[in-house]
Structure formats: structure tokens, C-alpha cells
Design a protein around this motif. Structure first.
Motif, PDB file in Angstrom:
ATOM      1  N   ARG A 125       2.857   5.532  -5.921  1.00  0.00           N
ATOM      2  CA  ARG A 125       2.551   5.537  -7.513  1.00  0.00           C
ATOM      3  C   ARG A 125       1.420   6.230  -7.884  1.00  0.00           C
ATOM      4  N   LEU A 129       1.989   1.857  -3.307  1.00  0.00           N
ATOM      5  CA  LEU A 129       0.827   2.159  -4.156  1.00  0.00           C
ATOM      6  C   LEU A 129       0.721   3.978  -3.900  1.00  0.00           C
ATOM      7  N   VAL A 130       0.668   4.505  -2.666  1.00  0.00           N
ATOM      8  CA  VAL A 130       0.660   5.721  -2.267  1.00  0.00           C
ATOM      9  C   VAL A 130       1.737   6.547  -3.060  1.00  0.00           C
ATOM     10  N   GLY A 176       0.863  -1.188   0.051  1.00  0.00           N
ATOM     11  CA  GLY A 176       0.086   0.034  -0.030  1.00  0.00           C
ATOM     12  C   GLY A 176       0.828   1.292   0.008  1.00  0.00           C
ATOM     13  N   TYR A 177       1.925   1.359   0.842  1.00  0.00           N
ATOM     14  CA  TYR A 177       2.739   2.252   0.716  1.00  0.00           C
ATOM     15  C   TYR A 177       3.495   2.586  -0.595  1.00  0.00           C
TER      16      TYR A 177
END
Lengths: 234, 220
Positions: free
Chosen positions: A129, A126-127, A123-124
Motif C-alpha cells: 500500500r 502495508l508495503v 506488514g507485507y
């Protein structure tokens, strides 16, 4: 060969020596048989992943204090490498579990918390990106990285806090014969070196990407090619 | 400026605007009833299987209702660009954050007022004080985390995508402990007191951590 290439070659060589130690030096486990050899890399990569996430934590704290672009780049590098090592840990653990427990997956506290760890840091990434690079995103990511680290002690202590299938700590409880312990410590050292080299290389890549963005944004480059870190892109 | 009064003022403003528009609470109530309906069709539920299935449906409905509620926490501020104005007042960012979290948890509690009786009604599971306490305790921590990450993603492009990805893993402690508490409140084996103790611990931990982090998230 530049310094990073030498370091990478050295880390790979060390891992090959560790593999030789795992397969030829360490004795075969009496109960589990050869599948026990998974243990050496499985635990080492878990520790390497914890180390990488500690880099994310430290980078995040430093970034929130003084907005240092270097700290943020280390955090980015640590998260990516940590996700790689967490994946290695999970996959190797599942292979071991298939042989010893008879199933790839059980909903056990340690397995579940490790999966959550992987999801948090994925998730980190993805943040990073999904939002435009810059000060705002770096702050958001720092907060995510700091909160995500809460799961690291949960993973570590899960075998003490809950009744789990997962084997408890064998290193700190002095349960390993000396040859196995030596193999494990050596493998752990090599894996940590590998992780550190990967973080440094990724740091370099992140720095080049920051520079590329800086150039694309049309900011004047006062130094021809900065050997040191460029200023943060706004 | 007294931070408590500032927080209450922010919460009052949010609840007043919800009272005037009446958007969120009816939508959330409808959502949880729909979730129960889906649960009913997804599982074969009879009086014997209900206590083992109902807790799962409860948490699924609650978690996704929470995501909707917290995803909307900063929607009005974003549309009107009023967050910047609020941050320019002497009120501390932590107080503003606490006010938003209070209002959002009040909305989620209203949604639980519909969810818990409806669950007992449709699935025939016991409705008890233990059940209510467990769900409320989980709501406190979930609200503080949900609101923090709603603020985190408020100014990001793909915020609807990111909020669940960031918040759900951090809500898992509350679902682990709350799930155990609700299961034992519905008569399944497991220690209720231990689960409630864990919930209180998690609440304290995450309320403190989110208040510490709020400064960095809201401060611009």
C-alpha cells in the motif's frame, strides 16, 4: 452466474455443510464441553492460512526468478487471504481460551508466534500500500514474503519446541475419536476450498486493478480486452 | 574482485564518513541514555526489582537504537544517489551489502558500549562477559536483517514507517533468545547456554538468508 460466482457459492455451501457437521454430527467433548467445537474451524483456518502464505512464498520466489506478473498477483492474493484466515484463527482461539484457560490471551509460544505471523503479513500488505505499484515494490514484497514464511514452521513446531499451554497436535498423534477426526478432515477440506476460491477471486481483482493502472498510465492496449494477463506495469 | 576486500572497503568508507561527520554515534549514545532515563521513570526500580526490569529496558533501547541506525544506513547513498554508482563497480551486490551491514553493526556496537555500562551504572545490575556476549551475538543477526530491510525500503516513499514494521517482527527471535540470555546473565532463572546456542543458530540462519536475498534487493 459466471465461474467465479459459482465457485464462491459452492465454497459457501460447503462451509455450511461443515458447520452442520461440527454442530450436529461431531460428539460433544467430555472434558471441554461444546466450546471444543471451535477446534474444527480454528485449526482448519490455521492450515488454510499456512497454505496462503505458501502461495506468497512460491509467488515471491517465482517473481524473483522471472518477474512474472501472475506470480506477483498470486502472492498479493495469498497474503490478503492468509491475513484473513490468521485473524480468524486468532479470534476463535481467543474465544476458546477464554472458556478453557480463563483468559483471552497468554504469552505462549504458539499464540505469540501466530500474532507475529499476522503482523508480518499485515506488514507485507502495508508495503504494497505504501509504495507505488511496480517492479520495485513487487521485488521488495517478494523478499518480505519469503522472509516472513520463516515464521510458519515456527508457529507449527512451537508446541514441540517450547513448553506451551496450547494443546499439542491431536491429528498426527491419533488422539481424536473417529467422528471428530472425520468432522475435522471435512471442515479442513471445505476451508481449504474456501481459501483457494478466495485467492482466485482476489487474483482476479488484482488483475483488474493492474489493468486499470495500465490504462491510466496511457499504455496502448494492443488487444481490445485481454482475456489473459496484461503485461507488467512499469 | 575479491568480495571480502570490497566489503571491507565499503565498511571503511561508511565508518570514515561517520568519523568525519560524527553524527550517528553521539546521537545514538544520547538516545540510549534517554531511553534509560525513561525506563527509570516508567518503572519503580529498586535493587530488588532491577534485575527483572533492566533486561526489558536494555532490549527496548537497543531495538529502537538499531532502528535509527539501520534507517540511516542508506541515507547518504540516497541523498547523493551514490548507490547506483557503487552497484556499477565490479564489486558484487552481496559484498556491498556485507560492507554496509558491517559498518552499521559497528555503529550499533559503539552504541552498546555506552548502553551496557550505563545500564549497570543506573540500575546496579551486574556487568559481565556473559551479558556482553549475548548482546553482541544478537547484534550480528539484527544487523544483517536490519541492513537488508533498510536496503529494501531505501527507495520506498514511506520508508521510516515501513522499516520498523518489517524488521521488528523478524528481530523477535533475537529478542526471545537474547532476552533469555541477558536475564540469566543478570541472575534470573533460565538456561544461559541454551539461549546462546539459539542465538548462534539464528545468527547463522539469518546471515545466510540475508546474503542470499541481498542480490535481489540491491540489484537494479
Amino acid at each position: 452466474m459466471n465461474r467465479l460466482e459459482k465457485a464462491a457459492a459452492g465454497a459457501v455451501a460447503l462451509m455450511l455443510i461443515a458447520a452442520a457437521a461440527i454442530f450436529f454430527y461431531a460428539p460433544t467433548d467430555y472434558l471441554q464441553g461444546p466450546v471444543q467445537r471451535i477446534f474444527y474451524l480454528h485449526v482448519s483456518s490455521a492450515i488454510a492460512a499456512f497454505g496462503c502464505f505458501a502461495v506468497v512464498l512460491a509467488g515471491g520466489i517465482v517473481y524473483l526468478r522471472n518477474e512474472s506478473p501472475r506470480a506477483d498477483r498470486y502472492a498479493r492474493a495469498g497474503a490478503l487471504v492468509g491475513v484473513v484466515f490468521t485473524t480468524v484463527t486468532l479470534v476463535m482461539g481467543m474465544l476458546w481460551a477464554r472458556k478453557v484457560w480463563g483468559a483471552f490471551w497468554v504469552w505462549d509460544a504458539r499464540l505469540t508466534s501466530t500474532l507475529v505471523l499476522l503482523i508480518i503479513y499485515a506488514g507485507y500488505l502495508l508495503v504494497r500500500r505504501l509504495s507505488e505499484a511496480g517492479r520495485q515494490t513487487a521485488r521488495i514484497a517478494a523478499v518480505v514474503g519469503i522472509f516472513g514464511f520463516i515464521d510458519v514452521p515456527v508457529v507449527y513446531f512451537s508446541v514441540d519446541w517450547w513448553a506451551t499451554h496450547h494443546p499439542g497436535p491431536v491429528i498426527t498423534s491419533d488422539a481424536l475419536p473417529p467422528q471428530m477426526l472425520a468432522t475435522f478432515l471435512f471442515t479442513m477440506l471445505c476451508t481449504l476450498v474456501l481459501a483457494a476460491v478466495m485467492v482466485v477471486i482476489r487474483y482476479r481483482i488484482e488483475m483488474l486493478m493492474d489493468m486499470k493502472q495500465l490504462i491510466a498510465s496511457g499504455a496502448p492496449l494492443t488487444v481490445a480486452i485481454p482475456r489473459r494477463d496484461p503485461e507488467p506495469a512499469q | 574482485m575479491n568480495p571480502f576486500r570490497a566489503a571491507i572497503a565499503v565498511a571503511r568508507k561508511d565508518l570514515l564518513s561517520e568519523w568525519r561527520t560524527r553524527e550517528m554515534v553521539p546521537a545514538l549514545a544520547q538516545f540510549v541514555v534517554l531511553a534509560l532515563l525513561i525506563g527509570n521513570f516508567g518503572f519503580q526500580i529498586d535493587s530488588r526489582s532491577a534485575p527483572s526490569i533492566a533486561p526489558g529496558i536494555l532490549w527496548l533501547a537497543l531495538v529502537f537504537a538499531g532502528l535509527i541506525a539501520f534507517g540511516r544506513t542508506f541515507a547518504a547513498e540516497r541523498e547523493q544517489s551514490s548507490l547506483e554508482a557503487m552497484l556499477m563497480t565490479p564489486a558484487s551486490p552481496v559484498a556491498i551489502f556485507a560492507g554496509k551491514a558491517l559498518a552499521a553493526s559497528a555503529l550499533l556496537i559503539l552504541c552498546e558500549v555506552v548502553l551496557l555500562p550505563a545500564l549497570s551504572l543506573f540500575f546496579g545490575t551486574p556487568f559481565s562477559a556473559e551479558l556482553v556476549i549475548a548482546v553482541l551475538l544478537a547484534t550480528i543477526g539484527m544487523a544483517s536483517l536490519g541492513c537488508l530491510f533498510a536496503a529494501v525500503v531505501a527507495r520506498v516513499r514511506a520508508r521510516e514507517l515501513l522499516l520498523p514494521l518489517l524488521v521488528l517482527p523478524l528481530w523477535i527471535p533475537f529478542i526471545v533468545a537474547g532476552g533469555q540470555a541477558v536475564q540469566s546473565a543478570m541472575g534470573l532463572p533460565g538456561s544461559y547456554d541454551q539461549a546462546i546456542g539459539l542465538l548462534v543458530d539464528f545468527d547463522i540462519l539469518f546471515v545466510v538468508l540475508t546474503s542470499l536475498a541481498a542480490r535481489f534487493v540491491l540489484d537494479e
